[in-house]
Design a protein around this motif. Sequence first.
Motif, PDB file in Angstrom:
ATOM      1  N   ASP A  52     -24.903 -21.610  32.622  1.00 34.48           N
ATOM      2  CA  ASP A  52     -24.249 -21.504  31.307  1.00 34.48           C
ATOM      3  C   ASP A  52     -24.244 -20.079  30.758  1.00 34.48           C
ATOM      4  N   TRP A  55     -21.833 -18.567  28.068  1.00 32.87           N
ATOM      5  CA  TRP A  55     -21.980 -18.802  26.631  1.00 32.87           C
ATOM      6  C   TRP A  55     -22.782 -17.714  25.918  1.00 32.87           C
ATOM      7  N   LYS A  82     -13.347 -20.931  25.231  1.00 27.22           N
ATOM      8  CA  LYS A  82     -14.380 -21.578  26.042  1.00 27.22           C
ATOM      9  C   LYS A  82     -14.092 -21.393  27.524  1.00 27.22           C
ATOM     10  N   TYR A  86     -16.273 -19.599  30.388  1.00 21.95           N
ATOM     11  CA  TYR A  86     -16.642 -20.275  31.630  1.00 21.95           C
ATOM     12  C   TYR A  86     -16.311 -19.384  32.837  1.00 21.95           C
ATOM     13  N   GLU A  87     -15.084 -18.867  32.842  1.00 22.69           N
ATOM     14  CA  GLU A  87     -14.634 -18.092  33.994  1.00 22.69           C
ATOM     15  C   GLU A  87     -15.436 -16.804  34.133  1.00 22.69           C
ATOM     16  N   CYS A 104     -21.981 -23.812  40.882  1.00 19.86           N
ATOM     17  CA  CYS A 104     -21.640 -23.812  39.451  1.00 19.86           C
ATOM     18  C   CYS A 104     -20.172 -24.147  39.234  1.00 19.86           C
ATOM     19  N   SER A 105     -19.304 -23.654  40.100  1.00 19.71           N
ATOM     20  CA  SER A 105     -17.881 -23.980  39.981  1.00 19.71           C
ATOM     21  C   SER A 105     -17.658 -25.476  40.129  1.00 19.71           C
ATOM     22  N   PHE A 108     -18.640 -27.203  36.815  1.00 20.54           N
ATOM     23  CA  PHE A 108     -17.695 -27.108  35.696  1.00 20.54           C
ATOM     24  C   PHE A 108     -16.436 -27.925  35.950  1.00 20.54           C
ATOM     25  N   GLU A 127     -10.410 -22.635  39.814  1.00 21.19           N
ATOM     26  CA  GLU A 127     -11.742 -22.866  40.364  1.00 21.19           C
ATOM     27  C   GLU A 127     -11.686 -23.501  41.745  1.00 21.19           C
TER      28      GLU A 127
END
Length: 255
Positions: A52, A55, A82, A86-87, A104-105, A108, A127
């Motif tokens: 995360d 963020w 957002k 994320y990217e 992680c990809s 998400f 992604e």
Amino acid sequence: MIVREHDMGLVMIEQHEHGRLAGEFAKQLKAGILPPDDPYTDDLITAVYEHDRGWIALDKKPLWNEETGRPYTFVDYPLEPKLEAYEQGLNEVEEMSPYAGLICSLHFVSFTQQAHERLWQQFVRREEQRQERLRHQLSIGKEDPAVLRHFRLLQLCDDLSLYISLNEPGVDKEEEHPWFREGFANTEFLNARSAKRLTAFWKEKERVEVLPSPFSEAFEVTITYRKLAKERIRLMGGETAYRASTPRTASLWIK
């Protein structure tokens, strides 16, 4: 940002702090679940700690929803910024570890709340391209069972951290956040005896038990949060009240 109501105010936990807590859980998994000689163990732990990190910048300056009197959370934050976060976070994780970036990809892309949104669909396509590129780079097949297992372990650690963050310490099972009352999704593979989900319980305000436990022994963790009184928010405004608040730390035992 993770937000929950508390008495006359709000408890706020930054997403990257939640990720740090999730990473602590990953480090404590039984050797039979995450073997230390697995070539990707360190990469998975990196993925859990850092999932995360997109963020970080957003949570330093919470975006306030004036209609609700609360900050936007990871659930209802405006989609375009957002997804940009994320990217950016995924790019940074990939730089740390391509395998962590892949896990992680996958994490998400598994979110479904906004799957109908055009921006989300575009994000998913990008992604999927990242995943294909990383699999080729790492010589990992699309159906590799180890990748799925590691992805599920990230989900478990993420959910357990959310369980602690979204629930009032010591809450009765029937009063828990509804996401977790029936256990943690996709954890049946860790419970060979009954093939049921792993489930967490607040035994006391400072103790959480997971059954069956994926951990070899009980251990202590901490989480940093901020508490804002609603009256202070009303007088100062949400963002100012947040900046003026003092971080607090809570400790609890996990078994």
